[in-house]
Write an enzyme that holds these catalytic residues in place. Sequence first.
Site, mmCIF file in Angstrom:
data_model
loop_
_atom_site.group_PDB
_atom_site.id
_atom_site.type_symbol
_atom_site.label_atom_id
_atom_site.label_comp_id
_atom_site.label_asym_id
_atom_site.label_seq_id
_atom_site.Cartn_x
_atom_site.Cartn_y
_atom_site.Cartn_z
ATOM 1 N N LYS A 1 39.606 31.920 39.629
ATOM 2 C CA LYS A 1 41.377 32.725 39.443
ATOM 3 C C LYS A 1 41.465 33.774 40.456
ATOM 4 O O LYS A 1 42.495 34.765 40.804
ATOM 5 C CB LYS A 1 42.012 32.880 38.195
ATOM 6 N N HIS B 1 32.246 28.140 42.841
ATOM 7 C CA HIS B 1 32.087 29.320 42.107
ATOM 8 C C HIS B 1 31.366 29.811 42.236
ATOM 9 O O HIS B 1 30.356 30.765 40.801
ATOM 10 C CB HIS B 1 32.875 29.722 40.564
ATOM 11 N N SER C 1 44.475 35.910 35.192
ATOM 12 C CA SER C 1 45.398 34.358 35.313
ATOM 13 C C SER C 1 44.522 33.796 34.307
ATOM 14 O O SER C 1 44.677 32.644 34.308
ATOM 15 C CB SER C 1 44.879 34.665 37.031
HETATM 16 S S1 PPS Z 1 40.600 28.364 40.108
HETATM 17 O O1 PPS Z 1 41.073 28.057 38.607
HETATM 18 O O2 PPS Z 1 39.298 29.128 40.168
HETATM 19 O O3 PPS Z 1 40.328 27.158 41.340
HETATM 20 O O4 PPS Z 1 41.600 29.065 40.288
HETATM 21 P P1 PPS Z 1 41.698 30.566 41.812
HETATM 22 O O5 PPS Z 1 42.401 29.199 42.868
HETATM 23 O O6 PPS Z 1 40.962 30.664 42.694
HETATM 24 O O7 PPS Z 1 43.225 31.316 41.641
HETATM 25 C C1 PPS Z 1 44.170 30.382 41.561
HETATM 26 C C2 PPS Z 1 45.611 31.764 41.194
HETATM 27 O O8 PPS Z 1 45.715 31.514 42.518
HETATM 28 C C3 PPS Z 1 47.135 31.706 42.583
HETATM 29 N N1 PPS Z 1 47.434 31.114 43.648
HETATM 30 C C4 PPS Z 1 48.617 31.724 44.599
HETATM 31 N N2 PPS Z 1 48.802 33.016 44.916
HETATM 32 C C5 PPS Z 1 49.130 33.813 45.955
HETATM 33 N N3 PPS Z 1 49.995 32.168 47.163
HETATM 34 C C6 PPS Z 1 49.552 31.382 46.932
HETATM 35 N N4 PPS Z 1 49.249 30.268 48.133
HETATM 36 C C7 PPS Z 1 48.819 30.278 46.112
HETATM 37 N N5 PPS Z 1 48.193 29.660 45.207
HETATM 38 C C8 PPS Z 1 48.033 29.792 43.864
HETATM 39 C C9 PPS Z 1 47.971 31.149 41.215
HETATM 40 O O9 PPS Z 1 48.987 31.853 41.603
HETATM 41 C C10 PPS Z 1 46.887 31.889 40.599
HETATM 42 O O10 PPS Z 1 47.425 33.099 40.354
HETATM 43 P P2 PPS Z 1 48.097 33.847 39.272
HETATM 44 O O11 PPS Z 1 48.006 34.819 38.530
HETATM 45 O O12 PPS Z 1 47.794 32.802 37.720
HETATM 46 O O13 PPS Z 1 49.681 33.149 39.118
#
Ligand code: PPS
Length: 295
Positions: free
Chosen positions: A49, A104, A134
Amino acid sequence: MQAMEPDEKYLYKYKGFYFQPDLTPVECLDTLEDFEIRDSDVFLFTYPKSGTVWTENILSLIYHEGHRDGTENLNLLDRFLSLEFNIRKMDYASCPSPRLFASHLPYYLVPKGLRNKSAKVVYVVRNPKDVLVSNYHFSKTAVTLEEVEDFGIFMERFLAGKVLASLWLDHVEGWFSHRDDFNILFLTYEEMKKDLRSSVLKLCNFLGKRLTEKEVDAVVEQATFNKMKADPRANFEFLPPDIIDHSKGHFLRKGTIGDWKNTMTVAQNERFDSVFKERMEKLPIKFCWDINDEL
Ligand code: PPS
């Protein structure tokens, strides 16, 4: 409040680190240490996340012209290989170069060939309060994770490291303190959010990829939250229902800095700081806790 041990149906420990039994069998982990690395490989490491899929999308847009100009219709799972979640049982040794991997894993479980510094490593870190929140929301949609309804209970598990990928502090401290062992670039979710173009340029520079101004513009445009949310190749809506229950929420949820304030109470925030603050202050990162804060 004492955090309970995680349910073995959802999490198990391998060499001190929590994995999901359904997605990461022990046999897969046993082979990783000797996994053969190519000089052209690129590895993305994150704590869950922290912006993994976002950075995957950016790297994929940088590397795959067909993704950038929309002539290829491949989703992110087809562009990125996951070290420890090989759910499609692909033979990574037969995949063409350059291979892009996401993981991870903590620094001490990665393939040992990464330490000869030929392959490139990107590590993305996000402020842990947004990571926690998240994660909490994600655990409701992720079928393979235990759903914990009460946020206070979930937070205690997070603070005790009794969650997928174990303790956030250990993960981040481990990667930072062993940075000299790898050919590594650190980025923060917050700098990506505040200045996506500079982050894309930083990545291109580190990876030795020369993109024209126009190509950089195309990467930046397609990597914004709204564009990714609307793009079926990037938004993870294509994940099967036995992995994500799409009726309970979206993978791309808020995508901002400071959403933790909408979930954590003042008392929970104080409790969080009392456990994390001292070790966090020793990290060589300036954390940003709100979208309006300066970096
Ligand atoms: S995972 O399951 O570990 O692969 O998740 P991960 O991709 O690391 O994290 C998911 C969060 O990243 C946000 N996200 C973004 N934020 C801003 N801009 C873009 N383009 C973007 N793409 C993914 C996603 O919304 C999750 O955060 P939260 O706070 O839950 O919205």
